[in-house]
Structure formats: C-alpha cells, structure tokens
Design a protein around this motif. Sequence first.
Motif, short mmCIF file in Angstrom:
data_model
loop_
_atom_site.label_atom_id
_atom_site.label_comp_id
_atom_site.label_asym_id
_atom_site.label_seq_id
_atom_site.Cartn_x
_atom_site.Cartn_y
_atom_site.Cartn_z
N VAL A 1 0.78 -1.20 0.02
CA VAL A 1 0.07 -0.08 -0.07
C VAL A 1 0.71 1.23 0.13
CG1 VAL A 1 -1.67 1.18 1.33
CG2 VAL A 1 -1.85 -1.29 1.11
N TRP A 2 1.18 1.88 -1.13
CA TRP A 2 1.85 3.13 -1.38
C TRP A 2 0.69 4.29 -1.25
CZ3 TRP A 2 7.16 3.31 -1.91
CH2 TRP A 2 7.69 2.25 -2.29
N LYS A 3 0.83 5.12 -0.25
CA LYS A 3 0.28 6.38 -0.26
C LYS A 3 0.77 7.25 -1.06
CE LYS A 3 -0.94 5.89 4.80
NZ LYS A 3 -2.26 5.43 4.65
N THR A 4 -0.10 8.04 -1.69
CA THR A 4 0.36 9.35 -2.79
C THR A 4 0.09 10.54 -2.23
OG1 THR A 4 -1.81 8.74 -3.85
CG2 THR A 4 -0.20 7.45 -4.80
N ILE B 1 1.53 11.71 6.42
CA ILE B 1 2.31 12.32 7.64
C ILE B 1 1.48 11.90 8.57
CG2 ILE B 1 2.50 14.60 8.83
CD1 ILE B 1 3.22 15.65 6.03
N VAL B 2 -0.01 11.86 8.62
CA VAL B 2 -0.88 11.44 9.69
C VAL B 2 -0.47 10.13 10.02
CG1 VAL B 2 -3.27 10.99 10.20
CG2 VAL B 2 -2.69 13.19 9.27
N ALA B 3 -0.32 9.24 9.23
CA ALA B 3 -0.16 7.82 9.40
C ALA B 3 1.36 7.47 10.08
CB ALA B 3 -0.04 7.10 8.19
N SER B 4 2.19 8.38 9.71
CA SER B 4 3.64 8.24 10.25
C SER B 4 3.66 8.82 11.78
CB SER B 4 4.64 9.24 9.51
OG SER B 4 5.85 9.09 10.21
N ASP B 5 2.80 9.85 12.03
CA ASP B 5 2.62 10.47 13.38
C ASP B 5 1.78 9.35 14.18
OD1 ASP B 5 2.97 12.43 15.13
OD2 ASP B 5 1.15 12.96 14.91
N THR B 6 0.85 8.87 13.81
CA THR B 6 -0.25 7.79 14.44
C THR B 6 0.71 6.76 14.73
OG1 THR B 6 -1.99 9.26 13.49
CG2 THR B 6 -2.23 6.68 14.74
N ARG C 1 6.03 5.45 12.86
CA ARG C 1 7.01 5.10 12.21
C ARG C 1 7.49 6.05 10.81
NH1 ARG C 1 4.46 -0.04 9.20
NH2 ARG C 1 2.62 0.73 9.65
N PRO C 2 8.50 5.87 10.65
CA PRO C 2 9.01 6.84 9.58
C PRO C 2 8.48 6.64 8.05
CG PRO C 2 10.92 5.14 10.08
CD PRO C 2 9.79 4.87 10.93
N LEU C 3 8.46 7.68 7.20
CA LEU C 3 8.13 7.64 5.77
C LEU C 3 9.19 6.98 5.08
CD1 LEU C 3 6.32 11.11 5.80
CD2 LEU C 3 5.31 8.96 6.06
N LEU C 4 8.81 6.28 4.16
CA LEU C 4 9.71 6.08 3.11
C LEU C 4 9.13 6.39 1.78
CD1 LEU C 4 11.34 2.39 2.33
CD2 LEU C 4 10.26 3.66 0.67
N ILE C 5 9.75 7.51 1.29
CA ILE C 5 9.18 8.25 0.15
C ILE C 5 10.14 7.91 -0.89
CG2 ILE C 5 8.81 10.54 -0.62
CD1 ILE C 5 8.74 11.61 2.28
N PHE C 6 9.27 7.23 -1.97
CA PHE C 6 9.93 6.92 -3.33
C PHE C 6 9.62 8.10 -4.23
CE2 PHE C 6 9.27 4.25 -7.08
CZ PHE C 6 10.61 4.30 -7.75
N PHE C 7 10.44 8.96 -4.70
CA PHE C 7 10.54 10.04 -5.46
C PHE C 7 10.54 9.04 -6.96
CE2 PHE C 7 11.40 12.28 -2.10
CZ PHE C 7 10.58 13.46 -1.86
N THR C 8 9.72 9.41 -7.88
CA THR C 8 9.96 8.88 -9.35
C THR C 8 9.30 9.54 -10.35
OG1 THR C 8 9.76 6.64 -10.45
CG2 THR C 8 7.90 7.27 -8.97
N ALA C 9 9.24 9.34 -11.60
CA ALA C 9 8.55 10.11 -12.59
C ALA C 9 8.40 9.09 -13.64
CB ALA C 9 9.39 11.26 -13.06
N THR C 10 7.62 9.30 -14.67
CA THR C 10 7.44 8.51 -16.09
C THR C 10 9.03 8.52 -16.81
OG1 THR C 10 5.29 9.18 -15.94
CG2 THR C 10 6.26 8.38 -18.06
N GLY C 11 9.20 7.44 -17.20
CA GLY C 11 10.26 6.98 -18.10
C GLY C 11 11.61 6.95 -17.28
N ILE C 12 11.66 6.92 -16.00
CA ILE C 12 12.68 6.70 -15.09
C ILE C 12 12.74 5.21 -14.93
CG2 ILE C 12 13.53 6.92 -12.57
CD1 ILE C 12 13.39 9.79 -14.34
N VAL D 1 5.53 5.75 0.84
CA VAL D 1 4.90 6.98 0.08
C VAL D 1 5.57 6.72 -1.33
CG1 VAL D 1 4.32 9.26 0.03
CG2 VAL D 1 4.73 8.46 2.23
N LYS D 2 4.71 6.90 -2.65
CA LYS D 2 5.47 7.14 -3.70
C LYS D 2 4.88 8.61 -4.31
CE LYS D 2 5.25 4.68 -8.06
NZ LYS D 2 4.69 3.40 -8.80
N LEU D 3 5.77 9.24 -4.74
CA LEU D 3 5.48 10.52 -5.23
C LEU D 3 5.92 10.64 -6.68
CD1 LEU D 3 6.48 13.08 -2.48
CD2 LEU D 3 4.18 11.93 -2.82
N ASP D 4 5.05 10.39 -7.51
CA ASP D 4 5.21 10.58 -8.93
C ASP D 4 5.34 11.93 -9.43
OD1 ASP D 4 5.44 10.40 -11.62
OD2 ASP D 4 4.12 8.66 -11.87
#
Length: 148
Positions: free
Chosen positions: A23-26, A32-37, A40-51, A76-79
């Motif tokens: 389950v990747w949050k976007t 942030i609410v889930a992490s605080d509650t 647990r730390p956030l694992l943020i995956f920064f990506t983009a199309t064509g990568i 967390v997946k941030l496209d």
Amino acid sequence: MTQKLLILLLFLGSFFLHSQNLVWKTDMNDAIVASDTQKRPLLIFFTATGISTRIQSEIFATPDFAVWSRDNVILVKLDLSDAAASDVVKEQNVKLKNALGIDELPQVCLLLASVRKGKTTFNNMGLIPYRQGGAKVWIADANSILNP
C-alpha cells in the motif's frame, strides 16, 4: 510428489501475491498523519515517468521488502510527472524533493514526520540509493539508517 509441488506453489504464490499488495500512499498529508499516529518513518519513493524501474522490480516487488516495509515504514510514492495530480500537489511534491536535496530520480528517502500543535516537522534520516545485490542488501542499508 504432485501434492508437495502444489503445496510449494501455493506457499510461494502467497509470498508473491503479498509482495504485490503493498500500500503506497500518494498523498503526503495522509502519509504524515499515518507516520505520526503509527510512530513509523516515511519511506518516500520519488519517481517520474520514463525513469528506470529497476528498484521497483528488484527491491519493491519482493516478499522480503513487503514484510520489512509492513513492519518498519509508511510507504509513500510521489510521482513527479503524475498528470492527474493537482498543481498544488505537484508544487508541494517538488518543494519536498528540493528541500530533501534530491537531485536525481528515482530516489528513496527515509523521513520522520510529526505533527504538534498543527505544525508538521520533518527529520530527514537519509537517502537510500539503489545498488545491485537485491532486496536483502537494500534492506540492510535501510536498517542502518533507521537504527544507527
């Protein structure tokens, strides 16, 4: 023999299905609410199309990563190229990327987030680059950041 093979296939199949059900949050606000509650730390995956998708196929799609992530982080997946995202969300994601010093994609960042009196604070724990060796090597790198 056939029965043993079927049992093995069912056992392995359950691992592969589990690894595909990450389950990747976007939305950073939800993350942030889930992490605080959950504390647990956030694992943020920064990506983009064509990568390159090597990190996704070699690390994130494995049963080892699925088990580890479930127990240790909020995913967390941030496209950054997501056309469906609003301009506000796109701007927020780019600002976060720049604030964390991320200069190339894909990139993974471990980050603690907390909310106190309506104000969000971040503690950048570190970046985890992709390197060959599979999920176990990558998880060891992540654990060294989470548990210095």
